[in-house]
Design an enzyme around this catalytic site. Structure first.
Site, mmCIF file in Angstrom:
data_model
loop_
_atom_site.group_PDB
_atom_site.id
_atom_site.type_symbol
_atom_site.label_atom_id
_atom_site.label_comp_id
_atom_site.label_asym_id
_atom_site.label_seq_id
_atom_site.Cartn_x
_atom_site.Cartn_y
_atom_site.Cartn_z
ATOM 1 N N ASP A 54 0.809 -1.139 0.083
ATOM 2 C CA ASP A 54 0.177 0.047 -0.003
ATOM 3 C C ASP A 54 0.952 1.150 0.148
ATOM 4 O OD1 ASP A 54 -2.288 -1.747 0.192
ATOM 5 O OD2 ASP A 54 -2.238 -1.535 2.423
ATOM 6 N N ARG A 55 0.364 2.269 -0.513
ATOM 7 C CA ARG A 55 0.996 3.477 -0.562
ATOM 8 C C ARG A 55 1.544 3.925 0.690
ATOM 9 N NH1 ARG A 55 -1.208 9.213 -3.265
ATOM 10 N NH2 ARG A 55 0.687 10.410 -3.139
#
Length: 252
Positions: A54-55
């Protein structure tokens, strides 16, 4: 330039910082830097992400240097042949190790997944976890006069979207900095008191069988400086070796 943790003619692993997208997305049109393009420019060839982070999550990100290598590697991820471990800072005192088997309903984006099955049954999701360190700070957050936190090592046995974040929230120990499933009061406290706004989740270790040689590859990345500054405030060790999740090579 991203820190390279491993590279040969078939694979490259890098340390992705928090906030960096893995690849281009129409949901983030204004972004100009992506891990996939940065690694491509560093190694001089097209690369294929073999898994996702995830970012807001930082840590080990693995790429194949060919479509064939990526194809060979995919079954390892699907059949749980990949060993992944994460470090996370969570709210409260988590006192015992355990394994959470709690199915998760797929998280769908309102626009990107508009045509997906909205009534899909929850999918199997299993996470092993163990507490490493605990800290109590003399600051009131919410209705308590002090705030407690635990550093947790986690090993996902399945790969559902936001699995670790959702599982820790289910245990009532949300990961600090999680704006989707976490505790906004503690997130704000960390922003205001420590001056850091991030998800405190790090993909620390990754082990897999090399798709060509068959050799077992064991990778472990470092803790970023912001983690060490936080640990110093907690009175914990700031030595990288103190937070190794894999046994050093040659250990009994």
């Amino acid at each position: 330039m991203l820190e390279t943790l491993f590279e040969d003619e078939h694979l490259v692993a890098v340390h992705k910082p928090s906030g960096l997208l893995v690849h281009r997305s129409w949901l983030a049109k204004r972004e100009t830097e992506f891990a996939m393009q940065m690694v491509r420019d560093q190694v001089g060839c097209h690369v294929y992400p073999l898994h996702r982070l995830d970012r807001p999550t930082s840590g080990i990100l693995l790429f194949g240097k060919s479509a064939e290598v990526a194809r060979i590697m995919q079954p390892q991820f699907a059949e749980r042949g990949i060993h992944k471990e994460y470090l996370a800072l969570v709210r409260g005192y988590l006192s015992e190790a355990g394994e959470l088997d709690y199915p998760l309903k797929e998280e769908l984006d309102k626009i990107a997944d508009a045509q997906a099955d909205q009534e899909k049954e929850p999918q199997e999701a299993i996470t092993c976890y163990r507490p490493l360190h605990q800290a109590e700070l003399p600051y009131p957050v919410g209705r308590y006069d002090s705030c407690r936190y635990t550093l947790v090592a986690m090993k996902p046995l399945t790969g559902r979207k936001h699995q670790l974040r959702r599982h820790m929230a289910h245990l009532r120990h949300p990961i600090i900095g999680d704006t989707s499933h976490g505790d906004g009061r503690h997130n704000k406290f960390y922003r205001d008191h420590f001056g850091v706004q991030r998800l405190w989740l790090l993909a620390k270790a990754l082990c897999f069988d090399h798709p060509v040689t068959g050799e077992r590859i064991e990778l472990e990345t470092r803790l970023e400086e912001e983690w060490l500054r936080l640990f110093e405030a907690f009175g914990w060790s700031t030595e990288q070796q103190a937070y190794r999740l894999l046994e050093p090579l040659g250990a009994d």
